[in-house]
Motif scaffolding. Structure first.
Motif, short mmCIF file in Angstrom:
data_model
loop_
_atom_site.label_atom_id
_atom_site.label_comp_id
_atom_site.label_asym_id
_atom_site.label_seq_id
_atom_site.Cartn_x
_atom_site.Cartn_y
_atom_site.Cartn_z
N THR A 113 -97.41 42.06 -5.31
CA THR A 113 -96.20 42.88 -5.40
C THR A 113 -96.23 44.11 -4.52
OG1 THR A 113 -97.09 44.03 -7.34
CG2 THR A 113 -95.66 42.13 -7.76
N THR A 114 -97.38 44.46 -3.99
CA THR A 114 -97.50 45.66 -3.16
C THR A 114 -97.17 45.33 -1.71
OG1 THR A 114 -99.23 46.52 -4.61
CG2 THR A 114 -99.06 47.50 -2.41
N ASN A 115 -96.21 46.05 -1.18
CA ASN A 115 -95.90 45.94 0.25
C ASN A 115 -96.57 47.09 0.98
OD1 ASN A 115 -94.42 43.70 1.18
ND2 ASN A 115 -92.61 44.41 0.08
N PHE A 116 -96.78 46.92 2.26
CA PHE A 116 -97.36 47.96 3.09
C PHE A 116 -96.79 47.83 4.48
CE2 PHE A 116 -100.32 44.51 2.17
CZ PHE A 116 -100.50 43.92 3.41
N THR A 117 -96.79 48.95 5.19
CA THR A 117 -96.28 48.97 6.56
C THR A 117 -97.42 48.72 7.54
OG1 THR A 117 -96.70 51.33 6.86
CG2 THR A 117 -94.55 50.71 5.90
N TRP A 118 -97.05 48.54 8.79
CA TRP A 118 -98.04 48.37 9.85
C TRP A 118 -98.97 49.58 9.90
CZ3 TRP A 118 -98.77 44.03 12.71
CH2 TRP A 118 -99.62 44.12 13.82
N ASP A 119 -98.38 50.78 9.85
CA ASP A 119 -99.17 52.00 9.91
C ASP A 119 -100.11 52.11 8.70
OD1 ASP A 119 -99.81 54.75 10.91
OD2 ASP A 119 -98.86 55.32 9.01
N GLN A 120 -99.62 51.79 7.52
CA GLN A 120 -100.46 51.86 6.32
C GLN A 120 -101.63 50.88 6.42
OE1 GLN A 120 -97.21 51.12 3.67
NE2 GLN A 120 -97.03 53.28 3.09
N LEU A 121 -101.36 49.66 6.88
CA LEU A 121 -102.43 48.68 7.03
C LEU A 121 -103.43 49.14 8.08
CD1 LEU A 121 -103.67 45.97 6.25
CD2 LEU A 121 -102.19 44.89 7.97
N GLU A 122 -102.94 49.71 9.16
CA GLU A 122 -103.85 50.19 10.20
C GLU A 122 -104.77 51.29 9.65
OE1 GLU A 122 -103.47 50.88 14.87
OE2 GLU A 122 -102.15 52.19 13.70
N ARG A 123 -104.22 52.20 8.83
CA ARG A 123 -105.05 53.25 8.22
C ARG A 123 -106.04 52.65 7.23
NH1 ARG A 123 -101.96 57.04 5.15
NH2 ARG A 123 -100.14 55.72 5.37
N LEU A 124 -105.61 51.65 6.48
CA LEU A 124 -106.53 50.98 5.55
C LEU A 124 -107.71 50.37 6.28
CD1 LEU A 124 -104.39 49.07 2.89
CD2 LEU A 124 -106.39 50.48 2.45
N ILE A 125 -107.43 49.79 7.44
CA ILE A 125 -108.48 49.14 8.23
C ILE A 125 -109.35 50.17 8.94
CG2 ILE A 125 -108.90 47.72 10.28
CD1 ILE A 125 -106.43 46.04 9.41
N SER A 126 -108.73 51.08 9.68
CA SER A 126 -109.46 51.97 10.57
C SER A 126 -110.03 53.22 9.90
CB SER A 126 -108.57 52.40 11.73
OG SER A 126 -108.15 51.25 12.44
N VAL A 127 -109.30 53.78 8.95
CA VAL A 127 -109.74 55.03 8.32
C VAL A 127 -110.48 54.75 7.02
CG1 VAL A 127 -109.00 57.24 7.37
CG2 VAL A 127 -107.84 56.31 9.39
N GLU A 128 -109.88 53.96 6.15
CA GLU A 128 -110.47 53.71 4.83
C GLU A 128 -111.53 52.61 4.83
OE1 GLU A 128 -109.94 55.80 2.56
OE2 GLU A 128 -108.13 56.76 3.34
N ARG A 129 -111.52 51.75 5.84
CA ARG A 129 -112.41 50.57 5.90
C ARG A 129 -112.29 49.77 4.61
NH1 ARG A 129 -114.90 48.42 9.56
NH2 ARG A 129 -116.87 48.10 8.50
N GLY A 130 -111.03 49.58 4.17
CA GLY A 130 -110.77 48.97 2.88
C GLY A 130 -110.11 47.61 2.93
#
Length: 186
Positions: free
Chosen positions: A37-54
């Motif tokens: 049910t959770t949507n995310f944007t391109w920018d949010q996914l990029e931060r999850l990958i690059s900043v949070e490593r999540g």
């Protein structure tokens, strides 16, 4: 099949898989097979990958067949749903431990392509995601919509998560689930 941290090059494949599992895109008759049910944007996914490593992915011959997301509560706080969850956290405990934004993080969603469901990919993603956060947090927490019994079954039976309570948001009922990040795959 490789289970690994996602890189920015994996983003298009993650979004393609996401559309096959998100409640906004699947047919109502397919919902009993599970949904996110959770949507995310391109920018949010990029931060999850690059900043949070999540972002942990399951990848086979270049195709993304699964993903699991995880990040600190601060990252998720921009979503109204997660802001509500943050307010609800003080009401819950996990095995005698208060669940806080300092000792826990939000895991999910997790999505597994239909073609590899039931093959152990869910468990590999779950435990790899858990391991990737255990140095930072002792507790992992998440939610499951009560109309998603497949997700509840997977997380309780395959991942050994515990239900620690329930809460409501926007006329939906949710389970709050938790486990320690140092738990091991059975």
């Amino acid at each position: 099949m490789k289970i690994l941290h996602a890189s920015p090059e994996d983003m298009a494949g993650i979004f393609a898989l996401h559309k096959t599992c998100h409640i906004d895109y699947i047919r109502p008759e397919d919902r009993p097979d599970g949904f996110v049910t959770t949507n995310f944007t391109w920018d949010q996914l990029e931060r999850l990958i690059s900043v949070e490593r999540g972002v942990i992915i399951a990848k086979n011959q270049g195709q993304i067949l699964g993903y699991a997301l995880a990040a600190p509560w601060k990252f998720w706080s921009e979503w109204p749903f997660f802001a509500h969850m943050i307010q609800e956290l003080p009401k819950f405990q996990y095995q005698g431990n208060e669940i806080t934004t300092e000792n826990s993080y939000q895991y999910g969603p997790i999505c597994v392509h239909r073609s590899v469901r039931g093959t152990g990919v869910f468990e590999e993603l779950f435990y790899s995601s858990l391991a990737s956060m255990k140095e930072r947090y002792p507790i992992m927490a998440t939610f499951i919509n009560q109309i998603n019994p497949r997700s509840y079954a997977a997380h309780t039976r395959k991942a050994g998560m515990d239900e620690v309570g329930t809460f409501s948001f926007n006329q939906n009922q949710y389970y709050l689930m938790a486990c320690f990040t140092d738990c091991q795959q059975a």
